[in-house]
Design an enzyme around this catalytic site. Sequence first.
Site, PDB file in Angstrom:
ATOM      1  N   GLN A  39      -1.790 -18.134 -18.509  1.00 45.11           N
ATOM      2  CA  GLN A  39      -2.825 -17.108 -18.494  1.00 45.11           C
ATOM      3  C   GLN A  39      -2.342 -15.857 -19.232  1.00 45.11           C
ATOM      4  OE1 GLN A  39      -6.046 -17.206 -16.761  1.00 45.11           O
ATOM      5  NE2 GLN A  39      -6.264 -15.518 -18.188  1.00 45.11           N
ATOM      6  N   ASP A  57      -7.941  -8.818 -11.115  1.00 47.43           N
ATOM      7  CA  ASP A  57      -7.959 -10.194 -10.596  1.00 47.43           C
ATOM      8  C   ASP A  57      -8.435 -10.114  -9.145  1.00 47.43           C
ATOM      9  OD1 ASP A  57      -7.514 -12.911 -10.193  1.00 47.43           O
ATOM     10  OD2 ASP A  57      -5.342 -12.729  -9.955  1.00 47.43           O
ATOM     11  N   CYS A  80      -8.920 -12.750 -15.394  1.00 44.39           N
ATOM     12  CA  CYS A  80      -8.528 -14.145 -15.640  1.00 44.39           C
ATOM     13  C   CYS A  80      -9.603 -15.131 -15.181  1.00 44.39           C
ATOM     14  CB  CYS A  80      -7.201 -14.443 -14.942  1.00 44.39           C
ATOM     15  SG  CYS A  80      -7.248 -14.088 -13.184  1.00 44.39           S
ATOM     16  N   ARG A  97      -7.864 -19.846 -23.613  1.00 41.19           N
ATOM     17  CA  ARG A  97      -6.929 -20.684 -22.843  1.00 41.19           C
ATOM     18  C   ARG A  97      -6.713 -22.017 -23.564  1.00 41.19           C
ATOM     19  NH1 ARG A  97      -6.414 -19.919 -17.323  1.00 41.19           N
ATOM     20  NH2 ARG A  97      -4.747 -21.452 -17.507  1.00 41.19           N
ATOM     21  N   ARG A 116       0.037 -27.083 -10.872  1.00 43.90           N
ATOM     22  CA  ARG A 116      -0.523 -25.935 -10.146  1.00 43.90           C
ATOM     23  C   ARG A 116      -0.162 -26.143  -8.676  1.00 43.90           C
ATOM     24  NH1 ARG A 116      -6.246 -22.912 -10.630  1.00 43.90           N
ATOM     25  NH2 ARG A 116      -5.078 -22.132 -12.413  1.00 43.90           N
ATOM     26  N   HIS A 119       1.673 -16.978 -13.487  1.00 43.16           N
ATOM     27  CA  HIS A 119       0.621 -17.706 -14.216  1.00 43.16           C
ATOM     28  C   HIS A 119       0.901 -17.499 -15.714  1.00 43.16           C
ATOM     29  CE1 HIS A 119      -2.930 -19.878 -14.798  1.00 43.16           C
ATOM     30  NE2 HIS A 119      -3.845 -19.049 -14.346  1.00 43.16           N
TER      31      HIS A 119
END
Length: 307
Positions: free
Chosen positions: A132, A224, A263, A291, A102, A129
């Site tokens: 995701q 988001d 998310c 996830r 990340r 991402h």
Amino acid sequence: MNYKRCIDVYDFSVSEIFEIFDLAMRVKKNPLAYKNLLNGKALGLIFEKPSTRTWVSFDIGFSTLGGHAIYLGPQDIKLGVREEIRDVARVLARYLDAIVMRTFSHKTIIEFARYFAKPVINGLSDLEHPCQALTDYFTMLEIFGDFKGRKIAYVGDGNNVLSSLLLLAARLGVDFSFATPEECLVRRSTLMRARREAKRTKAKISEFHNPGQAVRGADIIYTDVWVSMGEEHKSSKRKYFKPFQVNQKLLSKAKKDVRFMHCLPAHRGEEVTNDVIEGKHSVVFDQAENRIHVQKAILIYLLGMNA
Ligand code: CP
Ligand code: NVA
């Protein structure tokens, strides 16, 4: 050896994506059947930014497959500061079987992957991402069975999450509308890439700047945060987003049984109202749960254990 990777959603073909979804479904149904699959394997988690879902789901997901995961936070290895990226990558490749990263800059992951001759997974960068988005389409498939006749709408910032959702919609041939303020567009090169892919797959990609138009008749409304991690210095952009809040009024323009997705983390009162995220249309915690299942499938697939 050419290692498989998950840096960008297009690292997987459509058939690989469905193979991962199928595996994720089986892992979710029967996790104990996979508990020793990655015995003796090691996973590194290099995180330059905070995380709840990505960190914990990869860490615990890998352990429940029998492997060992190690978290390396910003203060631990100081990637590119204490030591050059290429040196860290070559050293870690001697200890680890795969890495999740990340990072603030997508370029850091690309640079690392040049020297880390094992699978690299993007756990969120400024551009994408992928884990995701893969999980989100898996969640939609769980809800709807297939994408035929379904319309997905995203409302909010033109950020990393939108980019991955958009690219994956194009690859999967999905009807995808999105609305961002004109001041906060999705990257033009990403949109062009998605449009090129959509020509091939017959996906319908529509860009709007009016959220009401984007969500008309939608089966999913997704949003988001307005200010992503790493762009706190741009927080004045919030002023462009007022009409982009997902509230009951916006929800009422979509299908009656529309599902709300996010998310997470969410900022209630900004991109979504409390009553929407807590209401009967919201599937945000199913999304969050998935996830772990989808990422376990990605790990098994990338490590070549999907026999
Ligand atoms: N959605 C997501 O990636 O959450 P975290 O930032 O908590 O990992
Ligand atoms: N767009 C958000 C997503 C967090 C999971 C960010 O980059 O901070």
